[in-house]
Design a protein around this motif. Structure first.
Motif, PDB file in Angstrom:
ATOM      1  N   LYS A 211       0.829  -1.209   0.000  1.00 34.36           N
ATOM      2  CA  LYS A 211       0.000   0.000   0.000  1.00 34.36           C
ATOM      3  C   LYS A 211       0.870   1.268   0.000  1.00 34.36           C
ATOM      4  N   SER A 212       1.848   1.314   0.893  1.00 31.02           N
ATOM      5  CA  SER A 212       2.711   2.507   0.949  1.00 31.02           C
ATOM      6  C   SER A 212       3.537   2.636  -0.320  1.00 31.02           C
ATOM      7  N   THR A 213       4.007   1.505  -0.825  1.00 31.58           N
ATOM      8  CA  THR A 213       4.799   1.530  -2.054  1.00 31.58           C
ATOM      9  C   THR A 213       3.974   2.104  -3.207  1.00 31.58           C
TER      10      THR A 213
ATOM     11  N   PHE B 105      -3.032   9.826   1.500  1.00 28.11           N
ATOM     12  CA  PHE B 105      -2.909   9.672   2.955  1.00 28.11           C
ATOM     13  C   PHE B 105      -2.391   8.271   3.255  1.00 28.11           C
ATOM     14  N   ASP B 106      -1.272   8.185   3.965  1.00 31.95           N
ATOM     15  CA  ASP B 106      -0.739   6.865   4.311  1.00 31.95           C
ATOM     16  C   ASP B 106      -0.911   6.614   5.807  1.00 31.95           C
ATOM     17  N   GLU B 107      -1.959   5.921   6.169  1.00 33.20           N
ATOM     18  CA  GLU B 107      -2.258   5.605   7.572  1.00 33.20           C
ATOM     19  C   GLU B 107      -2.160   6.847   8.452  1.00 33.20           C
ATOM     20  N   ALA B 108      -2.847   7.905   8.013  1.00 31.86           N
ATOM     21  CA  ALA B 108      -2.715   9.213   8.651  1.00 31.86           C
ATOM     22  C   ALA B 108      -3.142   9.234  10.110  1.00 31.86           C
TER      23      ALA B 108
HETATM   24 MG   LIG Z   1       2.408   1.087   4.757  1.00 28.68          MG
END
Ligand SMILES: [Mg+2]
Ligand SMILES: Nc1ncnc2c1ncn2[C@@H]1O[C@H](COP(=O)(O)OP(=O)(O)O)[C@@H](O)[C@H]1O
Length: 257
Positions: free
Chosen positions: A59-61, A177-180
């Motif tokens: 997901k982050s990638t 938004f990454d796990e904000a």
């Molecule tokens: Mg991640």
């Protein structure tokens, strides 16, 4: 792009004009190891896509590929109809705002300076103009009174709202938004999610990696389930949460809901 109608002057009635975003067969790797394989995804202007999936699923990638914090190996990212891979990365990152789990504010600068910095260094605004816009953005996220505070004197929720104001100040076409809310104390989560939902409602295009299934169900136009570097299922919140088809999604939901 952010506009307001001529008869209104307050920041809170402004609407956004988010751009479309499309991923086409995006493949990403760290060294020889592919962690994202042939991911295709279309995000319509002004809509919110929530990405869910287990830790390590890529997901982050994926988000890092969209604004090229990590360069894709192959495939394309299409922003408002043009390849993001052909846009200067600094310009791209001013068009695509990103909000991280750990805020990434400058600790030695005030909230106002954190929001204003890129406006004069990247957008080449005058300092007075930059401060004026930063003030408006802070007011919009409910932090007008905290403009002169440094990050250490703000709660996690307030710091994250400064980070959101900083991204909005650049007038982005898309927000990632990454796990904000993952690093926030439980009682501070709701305020940040409410702010994110209001941006969605005002027409921002958003891609939100989240573990907040309630938010995904309520706010998302599209929910994407990823596992092991692939999109396993994508659909409306009802399709994903009420009628998961794959065994992998069923198992994931049984663990998180
Ligand atoms: Mg991640
Ligand atoms: N900088 C990196 N170098 C090497 N491997 C990485 C790096 N960042 C992430 N990975 C690996 O890529 C995979 C996907 O990670 P990530 O995108 O962070 O997943 P998620 O955000 O879904 O938890 C994982 O196997 C992770 O270990």
């Amino acid at each position: 792009m952010i506009t307001s109608t001529s008869t209104n002057t307050t920041a809170d009635i402004e609407t956004f004009h988010g751009s479309s975003l499309e991923l086409k067969n995006l493949t990403m790797a760290y060294g020889d190891i592919e962690v994202l394989r042939n991911v295709s995804l279309a995000v319509a202007p002004g809509t919110t896509t929530c990405i869910i999936g287990p830790s390590g699923s890529g997901k982050s990638t994926l988000l890092r590929g969209v604004n090229r914090l990590h360069e894709p190996k192959s495939g394309d990212v299409v922003l408002a109809g043009e390849s993001a891979l052909k846009v200067n990365p600094d310009i791209l990152r001013s068009r695509i705002g990103m909000v991280f789990q750990h805020f990434n504010l400058f600790p030695d600068h005030t909230a106002l300076e954190n929001v204003a910095l890129a406006l004069w260094s990247v957008k080449k605004m005058s300092k007075a103009q930059a401060r004026e816009r930063a003030h408006r953005r802070l007011a919009e996220v409910g932090l007008a009174e905290r403009a002169d505070h440094r990050p250490r004197d703000l709660s996690g929720g307030q710091q994250q709202r400064v980070a959101i104001a900083r991204a909005l100040a650049m007038e982005p076409e898309v927000m990632l938004f990454d796990e904000a809310t993952s690093a926030l104390d439980p009682e501070l989560v709701k305020g940040v999610l409410t702010l994110m939902a209001s941006l969605a409602k005002r027409g921002m295009t958003m891609v939100v990696v989240t573990h907040e299934m309630g938010f995904a169900r309520k706010v998302a136009d599209q929910v994407v389930f990823m596992d092991e570097g692939e999109v396993v299922e994508a659909g409306t919140p009802a399709e994903i949460f009420d009628n998961p088809r794959s065994e992998r999604l069923q198992r994931f939901l049984s663990e998180v809901l």
